[in-house]
Scaffold this active site. Structure first.
Site, short mmCIF file in Angstrom:
data_model
loop_
_atom_site.label_atom_id
_atom_site.label_comp_id
_atom_site.label_asym_id
_atom_site.label_seq_id
_atom_site.Cartn_x
_atom_site.Cartn_y
_atom_site.Cartn_z
N GLU A 172 -11.85 -46.94 0.02
CA GLU A 172 -11.16 -45.82 -1.36
C GLU A 172 -9.61 -45.31 -0.87
O GLU A 172 -9.87 -43.35 -1.34
CB GLU A 172 -12.79 -44.54 -1.19
CG GLU A 172 -13.54 -45.10 -1.27
CD GLU A 172 -14.65 -44.30 -1.75
OE1 GLU A 172 -14.38 -42.79 -1.12
OE2 GLU A 172 -15.84 -44.02 -1.83
N GLU A 291 -20.15 -49.72 -2.50
CA GLU A 291 -20.41 -48.27 -2.28
C GLU A 291 -21.88 -47.50 -3.72
O GLU A 291 -21.06 -47.20 -4.66
CB GLU A 291 -20.33 -46.96 -1.82
CG GLU A 291 -19.53 -47.37 -0.66
CD GLU A 291 -18.23 -46.06 0.16
OE1 GLU A 291 -18.95 -44.95 0.14
OE2 GLU A 291 -17.65 -47.13 0.56
O1 AHR Z 1 -21.01 -43.06 2.09
C1 AHR Z 1 -20.44 -42.04 1.87
C2 AHR Z 1 -19.08 -42.19 1.97
O2 AHR Z 1 -19.15 -41.80 0.46
C3 AHR Z 1 -18.27 -43.37 3.17
O3 AHR Z 1 -17.45 -42.96 3.55
C4 AHR Z 1 -17.46 -43.37 1.35
O4 AHR Z 1 -16.48 -44.39 1.69
C5 AHR Z 1 -17.26 -42.57 0.63
O5 AHR Z 1 -16.41 -41.84 -0.16
#
Ligand code: AHR
Length: 501
Positions: A172, A291
């Site tokens: 990210e 994610e």
């Molecule tokens: O999954 C929780 C967080 O969400 C992770 O660390 C990050 O990559 C995202 O913002």
């Protein structure tokens, strides 16, 4: 409402990559410590890993596991987690305002992965680090022997290389909260240099470059374009991240989150293919949706800002969302969206796995249990193999605040090598059941239909420490097959898997 579906073996989306059912383990809260690793727990082995958790992870059916972060990775030094456990440094984890003890590092995590049967997908730190440290880590994990880093690995007890092939180029990096956050140009240049250098060490590698951390980021679209202009020839995947939650009692929009996820995927595909055209490239970039989940982000945000300089807890309770039936139905809907894009989404990670926005919860010294969201994931992962079919759907609609009119029923289907068809259905209607008919003329050999799913009179029912089995999958006995037509009634706010054999 009513829906009519048509399945035919000639209507294909693409092969289902097993990496679509990946998970994500970050050093965050009680995920590692007091989650998967709890020495002294009655079920823990000599390695400290809880065997009750291992069993549940196996049952969940996750494939590739992304590690060690997440935001955590952007300030992480991988060397801290190798060597004698008693000598490892304790570090500030800036992402989650915690103390990282490094009791579990690369070797221990691989041992745990061997127990659960997963493939390691490793992220390098491109927040505070760059090419040299990424090369050191790769030498440590993948070079057989005869160099400083590879011999260090052997001295640390692992003769054979880890052989990691999937690598995330940071995490990210578009997000201002990320340690070392960069512009798309700066990140794209760095990611390209890191991937090129790593490939010189090992040409079997596959790279995931960071896409946007959300479709709602102000830089979304432009970020993907610029980053891919720098990295197109160097990477195989670009990442997507998305979290959904019900806000202001708007259950209808929440259940339709798959509509947003589909738009996100299609926009990233369009952007990647645009860069492909500009570059006259023959290669297609795939999506790693590494994610995705339901996350009550606003509840977590409300807890922020309560820390002081001396307060760096070890394994605090963070992001421990308790999931409901409605959350499970939404997760099931997101899985349907992923399957319907199986031609371009060939890697994905449910975020996360244990205790932290997780399908599995644990209590220190106590039990481990399945959250509601465990079930659509495990039922899909176990069944969805072979080919994803393009389901033709003619359905009534529901009107949502966020997405306008959307089909009341969402569907995806797969056919495995043995000819068994699995159909995954979500009824988004909050007011009543859906009667579904499925035309199977293209599959004349199918003669039985068995359905199981998640629904409840109370869409907010959840599994908890005191009532761990409040919600479990239940058979849907309305499923029947007659001639070439399957009929089933889907309860309101439900997710269902039908097995056709
Ligand atoms: O999954 C929780 C967080 O969400 C992770 O660390 C990050 O990559 C995202 O913002």
């Amino acid at each position: 409402t009513r829906a009519h579906l048509t399945l035919h073996p000639a209507f294909r989306v693409g092969a289902v990559d097993r990496r679509l059912f990946g998970g994500f383990v970050e050093h965050l809260g009680r995920h590692i410590y007091d989650g998967i690793h709890e020495p002294g727990h009655p079920t823990a082995g000599p390695d400290g890993f809880r065997r009750d958790v291992v069993e549940l992870v196996r049952e969940l059916g996750v494939t590739t596991i992304r590690y060690p972060g997440g935001n955590f990775v952007s300030n992480h030094r991988w060397e801290d987690g190798v060597g004698p456990a008693g000598e490892r440094p304790r570090r500030l984890d800036l992402a989650w305002h915690s103390t990282e003890t490094n009791r579990v590092g690369l070797h221990e995590f691989q041992q745990w992965l061997d127990l659960v049967g997963g493939e390691l997908m490793l992220a390098v730190n491109l927040g505070t680090r760059g090419v040299p440290e990424a090369l050191d880590l790769l030498e440590y994990t993948n070079v057989p022997s005869g160099t400083t880093r590879s011999d260090q690995r052997r001295a640390n007890g692992r003769e054979e290389p880890f052989g990691v092939t999937m690598w995330c180029l940071g995490n990210e990096m578009d997000g201002p909260w990320q340690v070392g956050h960069r512009s798309a140009d700066d990140y794209g240049k760095l990611a390209s240099q890191v991937a090129k250098a790593m490939r010189l060490v090992d040409n079997r590698l596959q790279f995931v470059v960071c896409g946007s951390s959300g479709r709602n980021m102000p830089t979304f679209g432009a970020w993907e374009r610029t980053v891919l202009e720098h990295t197109y020839d160097d990477v195989e995947y670009i990442s997507c991240h998305a979290y959904y939650q019900e806000t202001d009692g708007d259950l209808g929009s929440f259940l339709a989150s798959g509509v947003d996820m589909a738009a996100f995927i299609e926009e990233v595909v369009a952007t990647a293919d645009h860069v492909r055209a500009v570059k006259r490239s023959g290669k297609r970039i795939q999506i790693s949706f590494d994610e995705w989940n339901v996350w009550y982000f606003t509840r977590w945000n409300a807890q922020e800002g309560t820390f002081d300089i001396g307060d760096w807890p070890v394994a605090p309770r963070l992001l421990e969302d308790v999931y409901t039936v409605a959350d499970a139905v939404t997760v099931g809907g997101l899985l349907i969206t992923l399957l319907n894009h199986a031609d371009r989404v060939t890697s994905a990670s449910l975020a996360q796995l244990v205790n932290v926005i997780a399908p599995i919860m644990t209590e220190p010294g106590g039990p481990a249990w399945r959250q509601t969201t465990f079930f659509p994931f495990s039922l899909t992962s176990r069944a969805a193999r072979g080919t994803a079919l393009a389901v033709t759907i003619d359905a009534g609609t529901v009107t949502t605040k966020r997405y306008g009119e959307v089909p009341a029923v969402a569907a995806a289907a797969t056919v495995d090598d043995g000819g068994t068809v699995h159909l995954f259905l979500q009824n988004r209607d909050t007011t009543g059941p859906a009667t579904v008919t499925v035309d199977l003329t293209g599959f004349p050999e199918l003669s039985s239909a068995t359905a199981t799913g998640i629904w409840d009179d109370d869409p907010y029912a959840a599994n908890t420490l005191t009532e761990p089995d409040r919600v479990t999958p239940r058979p849907n006995d309305t499923a029947s097959i007659s001639g070439n037509i399957v009929t089933i009634t889907l309860p309101q706010v439900s997710w269902t898997r039908i097995t056709l054999a």
